[in-house]
Each structure stands twice: as structure tokens, then as C-alpha cells.
Design a protein around this motif. Structure first.
Motif, PDB file in Angstrom:
ATOM      1  N   LEU A 245       0.838  -1.190   0.000  1.00 25.92           N
ATOM      2  CA  LEU A 245       0.000   0.000   0.000  1.00 25.92           C
ATOM      3  C   LEU A 245       0.874   1.240   0.000  1.00 25.92           C
ATOM      4  CD1 LEU A 245      -2.922  -0.598   2.487  1.00 25.92           C
ATOM      5  CD2 LEU A 245      -3.002  -0.484   0.022  1.00 25.92           C
ATOM      6  N   ALA A 246       0.458   2.217  -0.779  1.00 23.07           N
ATOM      7  CA  ALA A 246       1.194   3.474  -0.813  1.00 23.07           C
ATOM      8  C   ALA A 246       0.779   4.295   0.405  1.00 23.07           C
ATOM      9  CB  ALA A 246       0.896   4.221  -2.104  1.00 23.07           C
ATOM     10  N   ALA A 247       1.363   3.967   1.537  1.00 20.94           N
ATOM     11  CA  ALA A 247       1.028   4.682   2.773  1.00 20.94           C
ATOM     12  C   ALA A 247       1.529   6.121   2.690  1.00 20.94           C
ATOM     13  CB  ALA A 247       1.657   3.982   3.966  1.00 20.94           C
ATOM     14  N   ARG A 248       0.698   7.033   3.127  1.00 22.94           N
ATOM     15  CA  ARG A 248       1.129   8.430   3.189  1.00 22.94           C
ATOM     16  C   ARG A 248       2.086   8.583   4.361  1.00 22.94           C
ATOM     17  NH1 ARG A 248      -4.783  11.412   2.629  1.00 22.94           N
ATOM     18  NH2 ARG A 248      -5.486  10.262   0.763  1.00 22.94           N
ATOM     19  N   GLU A 249       3.186   9.209   4.112  1.00 21.39           N
ATOM     20  CA  GLU A 249       4.215   9.331   5.131  1.00 21.39           C
ATOM     21  C   GLU A 249       3.680  10.005   6.388  1.00 21.39           C
ATOM     22  OE1 GLU A 249       7.613   8.327   6.791  1.00 21.39           O
ATOM     23  OE2 GLU A 249       7.048   7.802   4.734  1.00 21.39           O
ATOM     24  N   GLU A 250       2.789  10.976   6.222  1.00 25.56           N
ATOM     25  CA  GLU A 250       2.263  11.711   7.378  1.00 25.56           C
ATOM     26  C   GLU A 250       1.336  10.860   8.237  1.00 25.56           C
ATOM     27  OE1 GLU A 250      -0.539  12.926   3.921  1.00 25.56           O
ATOM     28  OE2 GLU A 250       1.571  12.362   4.209  1.00 25.56           O
ATOM     29  N   ASN A 251       0.941   9.690   7.736  1.00 23.86           N
ATOM     30  CA  ASN A 251       0.055   8.820   8.501  1.00 23.86           C
ATOM     31  C   ASN A 251       0.781   7.677   9.192  1.00 23.86           C
ATOM     32  OD1 ASN A 251      -2.158  10.342   7.800  1.00 23.86           O
ATOM     33  ND2 ASN A 251      -2.804   9.007   6.140  1.00 23.86           N
ATOM     34  N   ARG A 252       2.086   7.608   9.062  1.00 23.03           N
ATOM     35  CA  ARG A 252       2.833   6.524   9.698  1.00 23.03           C
ATOM     36  C   ARG A 252       2.956   6.721  11.208  1.00 23.03           C
ATOM     37  NH1 ARG A 252       5.473   2.931   6.427  1.00 23.03           N
ATOM     38  NH2 ARG A 252       5.612   3.460   4.205  1.00 23.03           N
ATOM     39  N   ALA A 255       1.980  13.213  14.897  1.00 21.18           N
ATOM     40  CA  ALA A 255       2.026  13.767  16.246  1.00 21.18           C
ATOM     41  C   ALA A 255       0.614  14.094  16.721  1.00 21.18           C
ATOM     42  CB  ALA A 255       2.885  15.021  16.268  1.00 21.18           C
ATOM     43  N   LEU A 256       0.285  13.677  17.941  1.00 18.11           N
ATOM     44  CA  LEU A 256      -1.039  13.955  18.488  1.00 18.11           C
ATOM     45  C   LEU A 256      -1.306  15.445  18.579  1.00 18.11           C
ATOM     46  CD1 LEU A 256      -1.169  11.280  21.341  1.00 18.11           C
ATOM     47  CD2 LEU A 256      -2.280  11.168  19.100  1.00 18.11           C
ATOM     48  N   ALA A 257      -0.286  16.219  18.902  1.00 19.79           N
ATOM     49  CA  ALA A 257      -0.457  17.671  19.016  1.00 19.79           C
ATOM     50  C   ALA A 257      -0.904  18.264  17.690  1.00 19.79           C
ATOM     51  CB  ALA A 257       0.846  18.315  19.483  1.00 19.79           C
ATOM     52  N   GLU A 258      -0.313  17.790  16.616  1.00 17.48           N
ATOM     53  CA  GLU A 258      -0.679  18.288  15.287  1.00 17.48           C
ATOM     54  C   GLU A 258      -2.115  17.905  14.940  1.00 17.48           C
ATOM     55  OE1 GLU A 258       0.088  16.955  10.677  1.00 17.48           O
ATOM     56  OE2 GLU A 258       1.535  16.365  12.202  1.00 17.48           O
ATOM     57  N   LEU A 259      -2.488  16.677  15.222  1.00 14.50           N
ATOM     58  CA  LEU A 259      -3.832  16.218  14.884  1.00 14.50           C
ATOM     59  C   LEU A 259      -4.889  16.927  15.712  1.00 14.50           C
ATOM     60  CD1 LEU A 259      -3.117  12.383  14.648  1.00 14.50           C
ATOM     61  CD2 LEU A 259      -3.291  14.023  12.759  1.00 14.50           C
ATOM     62  N   ALA A 260      -4.566  17.260  16.939  1.00 13.97           N
ATOM     63  CA  ALA A 260      -5.534  17.915  17.820  1.00 13.97           C
ATOM     64  C   ALA A 260      -5.890  19.321  17.339  1.00 13.97           C
ATOM     65  CB  ALA A 260      -4.981  17.980  19.244  1.00 13.97           C
ATOM     66  N   ARG A 261      -5.077  19.888  16.474  1.00 13.86           N
ATOM     67  CA  ARG A 261      -5.313  21.261  16.003  1.00 13.86           C
ATOM     68  C   ARG A 261      -6.125  21.326  14.715  1.00 13.86           C
ATOM     69  NH1 ARG A 261       1.028  22.307  16.805  1.00 13.86           N
ATOM     70  NH2 ARG A 261       1.066  22.283  19.091  1.00 13.86           N
ATOM     71  N   LEU A 262      -6.551  20.199  14.197  1.00 16.26           N
ATOM     72  CA  LEU A 262      -7.277  20.182  12.927  1.00 16.26           C
ATOM     73  C   LEU A 262      -8.696  20.710  13.102  1.00 16.26           C
ATOM     74  CD1 LEU A 262      -6.253  16.655  11.569  1.00 16.26           C
ATOM     75  CD2 LEU A 262      -5.304  18.879  10.879  1.00 16.26           C
ATOM     76  N   ARG A 270      -6.633  16.937   5.017  1.00 13.33           N
ATOM     77  CA  ARG A 270      -5.547  16.026   5.377  1.00 13.33           C
ATOM     78  C   ARG A 270      -5.889  14.581   5.072  1.00 13.33           C
ATOM     79  NH1 ARG A 270      -2.685  12.917   8.715  1.00 13.33           N
ATOM     80  NH2 ARG A 270      -0.676  13.637   9.538  1.00 13.33           N
ATOM     81  N   PHE A 271      -7.145  14.208   5.240  1.00 12.37           N
ATOM     82  CA  PHE A 271      -7.543  12.825   5.032  1.00 12.37           C
ATOM     83  C   PHE A 271      -8.390  12.651   3.771  1.00 12.37           C
ATOM     84  CE2 PHE A 271      -6.658  13.028   9.623  1.00 12.37           C
ATOM     85  CZ  PHE A 271      -5.711  12.017   9.697  1.00 12.37           C
ATOM     86  N   SER A 272      -8.164  13.504   2.804  1.00 13.14           N
ATOM     87  CA  SER A 272      -8.836  13.369   1.521  1.00 13.14           C
ATOM     88  C   SER A 272      -8.523  12.010   0.905  1.00 13.14           C
ATOM     89  CB  SER A 272      -8.366  14.488   0.582  1.00 13.14           C
ATOM     90  OG  SER A 272      -8.870  14.311  -0.714  1.00 13.14           O
ATOM     91  N   LYS A 273      -9.539  11.335   0.392  1.00 14.21           N
ATOM     92  CA  LYS A 273      -9.421  10.008  -0.228  1.00 14.21           C
ATOM     93  C   LYS A 273      -9.018   8.909   0.761  1.00 14.21           C
ATOM     94  CE  LYS A 273      -8.185  11.795  -4.797  1.00 14.21           C
ATOM     95  NZ  LYS A 273      -7.180  11.726  -5.897  1.00 14.21           N
ATOM     96  N   SER A 274      -9.000   9.233   2.037  1.00 12.71           N
ATOM     97  CA  SER A 274      -8.609   8.260   3.054  1.00 12.71           C
ATOM     98  C   SER A 274      -9.849   7.708   3.739  1.00 12.71           C
ATOM     99  CB  SER A 274      -7.713   8.934   4.103  1.00 12.71           C
ATOM    100  OG  SER A 274      -7.632   8.156   5.279  1.00 12.71           O
ATOM    101  N   PRO A 275      -9.827   6.438   4.161  1.00 13.22           N
ATOM    102  CA  PRO A 275     -10.967   5.915   4.923  1.00 13.22           C
ATOM    103  C   PRO A 275     -11.179   6.655   6.241  1.00 13.22           C
ATOM    104  CG  PRO A 275      -9.144   4.339   4.893  1.00 13.22           C
ATOM    105  CD  PRO A 275      -8.808   5.405   3.907  1.00 13.22           C
ATOM    106  N   VAL A 276     -10.135   7.288   6.762  1.00 15.89           N
ATOM    107  CA  VAL A 276     -10.253   8.030   8.028  1.00 15.89           C
ATOM    108  C   VAL A 276     -11.304   9.129   7.906  1.00 15.89           C
ATOM    109  CG1 VAL A 276      -9.022   9.478   9.686  1.00 15.89           C
ATOM    110  CG2 VAL A 276      -7.873   7.503   8.653  1.00 15.89           C
ATOM    111  N   LYS A 277     -11.406   9.707   6.732  1.00 15.85           N
ATOM    112  CA  LYS A 277     -12.311  10.843   6.534  1.00 15.85           C
ATOM    113  C   LYS A 277     -13.755  10.478   6.834  1.00 15.85           C
ATOM    114  CE  LYS A 277     -13.658  14.183   2.953  1.00 15.85           C
ATOM    115  NZ  LYS A 277     -13.470  14.573   1.538  1.00 15.85           N
ATOM    116  N   ARG A 278     -14.111   9.206   6.665  1.00 12.96           N
ATOM    117  CA  ARG A 278     -15.517   8.805   6.802  1.00 12.96           C
ATOM    118  C   ARG A 278     -16.045   8.957   8.224  1.00 12.96           C
ATOM    119  NH1 ARG A 278     -13.933   4.380   3.589  1.00 12.96           N
ATOM    120  NH2 ARG A 278     -14.132   2.962   5.338  1.00 12.96           N
ATOM    121  N   ILE A 279     -15.195   8.916   9.230  1.00 13.10           N
ATOM    122  CA  ILE A 279     -15.723   9.007  10.595  1.00 13.10           C
ATOM    123  C   ILE A 279     -15.972  10.454  11.008  1.00 13.10           C
ATOM    124  CG2 ILE A 279     -14.594   6.868  11.245  1.00 13.10           C
ATOM    125  CD1 ILE A 279     -12.618   8.503  12.916  1.00 13.10           C
TER     126      ILE A 279
END
Length: 363
Positions: A245-252, A255-262, A270-279
Motif C-alpha cells: 500500500l502506498a502509505a502516506r508518510e504523514e500517517n505513519r 504527532a497527536l499535538a498536530e492532529l488535535a489542532r485540525l 488532510r484525510f482526503s481520499k482516506s478511509p479516516v475521513k468517513r468518521i
């Protein structure tokens, strides 16, 4: 790939019915709603005679459990680190089907339907019937060649094709997958209680994660790979890996701090075309805040505190729990006083329980 007859899994329907009657499906209302159609392929498409079952190995390059010790970073399940696998696999199946149909019979006589995890079709028992592997004690498909890392897809057809021999169980006495589960989601081998599964809790569950399970989630913010990664048959997967799978480097290891600011726009981008976006952002931030609460790093407290005023009560409640885990009792009590005007009943309950827990832990 392998071929299964449409009537190859008569045992699957009764097992599914019992699982649903036990309530093990949790809030996944679509399971009982589609149970009758799911019980047999012909219930979904009366003309179906055979199914071409295909498995694609997506085994990772490293042990995905390694990130669990990096508690200030989020663990995203291997399958969700890149683009949505539904579209990836469906495109491949359509190409195969487009070549199969012209060769299989007279024009207009051959019909096919392509499925990737979105139709009421029991892919795992069908894949076992087609000889791809067997359903292991963790209830996922296991292959002697590919291990536990398999995407499954199906091409259903009205043609009666020669069926392959079904695979037999090769788990033996091994229980590595069962012992690896952080939340004890397997009441018995070959049975899963979704209500305790971290994949369910971080993806399917719409409300707050049960308080007793939150500490067990650790830094897993989308899904869980522990039972799959523990399977000893994975040692053979690297030998036959046909796709990575072509994993996106930013998803490996984000940082929780970065994600908490979205905010919502940033989350979608950030999660365009990703299954994460569905939730959606709210459920995702709930997961991130649970991970922050489990991090033990007080430096992340400001990232949780900023969400005490979030428009979504699900996010506010998770922020309360995280702060109660990170701050001294006095500091948390002072913060509670500043938010005494909370209007949501569930969030008020989170404050009350968190105050009690905080006082007890720091007494």
C-alpha cells in the motif's frame, strides 16, 4: 483467487444470526438490517451461481505495533494509512471482470457484479470456501502464503464455474492473536465482541468510548492491528507480497499535538481520499483526545484544553477526560470551575466523573 459456489456457506447465516442476537455487533445497525440478505449470496442476487473470490496482501514493511510505545504519536491501522482501499480494489476487480465476461459465454448471457466490503456479502467464509485461507481465531482470514494481511473482493456471476476446494483451519493450538488483544474482545476463539474491539470503538462507535476501555486504547486513533500483527503465519507474507500500500508518510506516526489542532476543513483536506475521513472530525478528535489522555505527557494538556469549548459535545467530553488524566487534581478542579456553565448533560457527567477520578488518583 479462488472460486466458490453460491451455496457454499450454509452455516454462515445461522452463525451471523446468533452473533447479532448476542448483541455483539454493538451499534452497527446495518448488521441486523441486512442479516437476511447477508446470510446467502442468492438472497442478495437470486441469479448468482458462483463467486470469484480474490485476496490481495497488504502486509506492512514493519511491525505496526512498534508505534504503540511512542505515546505522543497516533497509531493508524495499516489499511488506512493510504488511499481508500475500496476504490483501489474495486478498480482492479472491474478490470478483471471486463476481461472475464467476453470470454465466458455468448454476448448478453453472462452477468457479473463486483463487491468490495460494501455489500451484504460474507466475504470471509466465502473466501475460505474458495480456498484462499481460513477464518482464524481472530475471525479474520488467514492464508498460509499471505498471513493475516488480506483485502478481500468478490466478482459474482450467474455462471456455474468449477469450485475450488475449501481451505481448512491451520491455527492449531496457537492463540497469539487472542492474547494480543488489548481489550479482551474475544470471548472465545473464533468469536469477537465488537463492543470491545478497538477498531469498532475508534471507527464505528458514534458516541463516547466507554470509560473503562479508554485507558486500554493507548495511542490507537483509528483501528487496531494487534491481533493481525501477532499471527505467526505473517512470516510467510513477505515471501509473496505482490503489492505494498502506498502509505502516506504523514500517517505513519503523526504527532497527536498536530492532529488535535485540525479544524473541519483541515481534517477533510488532510484525510482526503482516506478511509479516516468517513468518521468525521468529531469522532476522530475524540480518538485523538483519548490518546492524549493516555500519553502521560502534561505538555499535551493545552491541546486538550483548547477543545473544552469545541462546538461538538463529543469532543468536549473527550477533552475533559484527557485533562483529568494529565493535570494535578487542584488544577483540574480550577478548570472545572471555569466551565461550570456547560450545557450538555453528557459533558457535565464527564466533568463530574472526572473530578471524582482526579481527586481519587491524586489523593
Amino acid at each position: 483467487m479462488g472460486i466458490a459456489a453460491a451455496d457454499a456457506i450454509p452455516h454462515a447465516g445461522p452463525r451471523l444470526h446468533k452473533w447479532i442476537m448476542d448483541g455483539a455487533h454493538g451499534e452497527m445497525a446495518w448488521m441486523p438490517e441486512t442479516a437476511e440478505r447477508r446470510a446467502a449470496p442468492a438472497n442478495m442476487w437470486p441469479e448468482v451461481a458462483s463467486l470469484l473470490m480474490l485476496g490481495l496482501n497488504y502486509g506492512p514493511d514493519e511491525d505496526p505495533r512498534a508505534i504503540l510505545s511512542a505515546r505522543t504519536r497516533g497509531a493508524i491501522s495499516v489499511y488506512a494509512r493510504g488511499d481508500d482501499y475500496h476504490e483501489l480494489i474495486k478498480g482492479k476487480l472491474k478490470r478483471i471482470a471486463s476481461r472475464f465476461v467476453p470470454r465466458a459465454g455468448a454476448p448478453g448471457t453472462v452477468a457479473v457484479k463486483v463487491f468490495v466490503d460494501t455489500a451484504p456479502l460474507m466475504e470471509k467464509p466465502l473466501a475460505q470456501a474458495a480456498g484462499l485461507g481460513w477464518q482464524g481465531k481472530h475471525t479474520n482470514l488467514v492464508s498460509r502464503d499471505k498471513g493475516s494481511w488480506l483485502f478481500l473482493g468478490a466478482i459474482a456471476t450467474n455462471l456455474a464455474l468449477p469450485a475450488d476446494a475449501p481451505e481448512v483451519d491451520h491455527c492449531g493450538s496457537c492463540r497469539a492473536c487472542l492474547d494480543a488483544c488489548p481489550t479482551n474482545a474475544f470471548p472465545a476463539p473464533y468469536r469477537i465482541d465488537a463492543r470491545r474491539c478497538i477498531s469498532y470503538l475508534t471507527i464505528e462507535l458514534k458516541g463516547a468510548v466507554p470509560r473503562e476501555l479508554r485507558p486500554l486504547i493507548g495511542n490507537r486513533i483509528y483501528g487496531c492491528d494487534d491481533c493481525l500483527a501477532a499471527c505467526p503465519w505473517n512470516k510467510f507474507a513477505a515471501l509473496g507480497r505482490e503489492m505494498r500500500l502506498a502509505a502516506r508518510e504523514e500517517n505513519r506516526a503523526p504527532a497527536l499535538a498536530e492532529l488535535a489542532r485540525l479544524d473541519d476543513a483541515a481534517f477533510r483536506a488532510r484525510f482526503s481520499k482516506s478511509p479516516v475521513k468517513r468518521i468525521g472530525r468529531a469522532r476522530f478528535l475524540r480518538n485523538v483526545l483519548v490518546a492524549i489522555g493516555n500519553s502521560g505527557d502534561v505538555a499535551l494538556a493545552p491541546e486538550a484544553e483548547r477543545h473544552l469549548g469545541d462546538p461538538d459535545p463529543l469532543v468536549r467530553g473527550a477533552a475533559v477526560w484527557a485533562l483529568a488524566r494529565l493535570l494535578p487534581a487542584a488544577a483540574f478542579a480550577a478548570l472545572s470551575a471555569d466551565h461550570a456553565g456547560e450545557t450538555d448533560a453528557d459533558v457535565r457527567t464527564e466533568w463530574q466523573l472526572a473530578l471524582s477520578d482526579s481527586a481519587g488518583e491524586h489523593a
